[in-house]
Design a protein around this motif. Structure first.
Motif, mmCIF file in Angstrom:
data_model
loop_
_atom_site.group_PDB
_atom_site.id
_atom_site.type_symbol
_atom_site.label_atom_id
_atom_site.label_comp_id
_atom_site.label_asym_id
_atom_site.label_seq_id
_atom_site.Cartn_x
_atom_site.Cartn_y
_atom_site.Cartn_z
ATOM 1 N N LEU A 122 43.874 76.738 27.327
ATOM 2 C CA LEU A 122 45.025 75.929 27.288
ATOM 3 C C LEU A 122 46.329 76.410 26.560
ATOM 4 N N VAL A 123 46.096 77.066 25.400
ATOM 5 C CA VAL A 123 46.954 77.856 24.518
ATOM 6 C C VAL A 123 47.746 78.988 25.312
ATOM 7 N N MET A 124 46.783 79.610 25.964
ATOM 8 C CA MET A 124 47.298 80.930 26.829
ATOM 9 C C MET A 124 48.137 80.435 27.991
ATOM 10 N N ILE A 125 47.336 79.547 28.616
ATOM 11 C CA ILE A 125 48.294 78.787 29.755
ATOM 12 C C ILE A 125 49.795 78.521 29.426
ATOM 13 N N SER A 126 49.744 77.764 28.211
ATOM 14 C CA SER A 126 51.140 77.154 27.618
ATOM 15 C C SER A 126 52.016 78.394 27.440
ATOM 16 N N GLY A 127 51.583 79.484 26.726
ATOM 17 C CA GLY A 127 52.315 80.593 26.763
ATOM 18 C C GLY A 127 52.941 81.164 27.808
ATOM 19 N N ILE A 128 52.132 81.469 28.646
ATOM 20 C CA ILE A 128 52.697 81.905 30.033
ATOM 21 C C ILE A 128 53.579 81.149 30.680
ATOM 22 N N MET A 129 53.418 79.895 30.569
ATOM 23 C CA MET A 129 54.366 78.869 31.151
ATOM 24 C C MET A 129 55.810 78.879 30.246
ATOM 25 N N ALA A 130 55.676 78.974 29.034
ATOM 26 C CA ALA A 130 56.786 79.246 28.281
ATOM 27 C C ALA A 130 57.417 80.629 28.509
ATOM 28 N N ALA A 131 56.638 81.753 28.534
ATOM 29 C CA ALA A 131 57.292 82.920 29.060
ATOM 30 C C ALA A 131 57.972 82.871 30.478
ATOM 31 N N ALA A 132 57.302 82.139 31.474
ATOM 32 C CA ALA A 132 57.833 82.071 32.682
ATOM 33 C C ALA A 132 59.130 81.169 32.805
ATOM 34 N N LEU A 133 59.213 80.188 32.162
ATOM 35 C CA LEU A 133 60.376 79.449 31.839
ATOM 36 C C LEU A 133 61.605 80.047 31.063
ATOM 37 N N LEU A 134 61.223 80.905 30.037
ATOM 38 C CA LEU A 134 62.544 81.787 29.512
ATOM 39 C C LEU A 134 62.883 82.743 30.675
ATOM 40 N N ALA A 135 62.086 83.430 31.476
ATOM 41 C CA ALA A 135 62.480 84.480 32.277
ATOM 42 C C ALA A 135 63.273 83.715 33.425
ATOM 43 N N GLY A 136 62.971 82.512 33.445
ATOM 44 C CA GLY A 136 63.827 81.862 34.719
ATOM 45 C C GLY A 136 65.062 81.424 34.100
ATOM 46 N N TYR A 137 65.255 80.975 32.798
ATOM 47 C CA TYR A 137 66.532 80.994 32.318
ATOM 48 C C TYR A 137 67.263 81.940 32.345
#
Length: 141
Positions: free
Chosen positions: A65-80
């Motif tokens: 869960l922590v790894m998936i959350s980190g990946i999603m946060a990185a993807a969100l930052l890349a999208g921004y």
């Protein structure tokens, strides 16, 4: 009454001496020569089994869960970052469009100022051109 105690010899080998009724035993003499050492026989390998961790699944789920959350946060930052880059490109194009519009207005003004209508009228009159008469005018419906 017998009491056991450990005494150490010169070679630091433990020796058990038994005391009886408060009597102090005599010291043993040190061995004259050391005993030959035996070579250790290879021991068969033993596998130690540990009990399964009852919270292992919970730990793995938490890590996932922590790894998936980190990946999603990185993807969100890349999208921004991509949206910001596209927005900067749009603003740059708007500025370029405004500059082109200003240049177009300048050129239109130069064209209007370069044409002298009185000179065109005089040139037309010299060549025999004139205003149309009432007979030459045809109404357009």
């Amino acid at each position: 009454m017998a009491v056991a105690a450990n005494l150490k010899t010169e070679r630091n080998a433990p020796v058990t001496v038994v005391y009886r009724d408060g009597a102090i035993p005599a010291q043993r003499p040190a061995p004259a020569r050391p005993s030959p050492r035996r070579k250790a026989q290879p021991q068969p390998s033993t596998r130690v089994r540990r009990a399964p961790d009852p919270k292992l699944k919970l730990k793995l789920a938490t890590i996932a869960l922590v790894m998936i959350s980190g990946i999603m946060a990185a993807a969100l930052l890349a999208g921004y970052a991509l949206v910001n880059s596209a927005h900067m490109d749009v603003n740059q194009m708007k500025q370029e469009n405004a500059q082109v519009q200003l240049r177009l207005e300048e050129l239109s003004t130069q064209i209007e100022q370069s044409v002298d209508f009185s000179a065109v009228r005089e040139a037309a009159l010299e060549r025999g051109m004139g205003y149309p008469t009432a007979e030459q005018v045809a109404p357009v419906d």
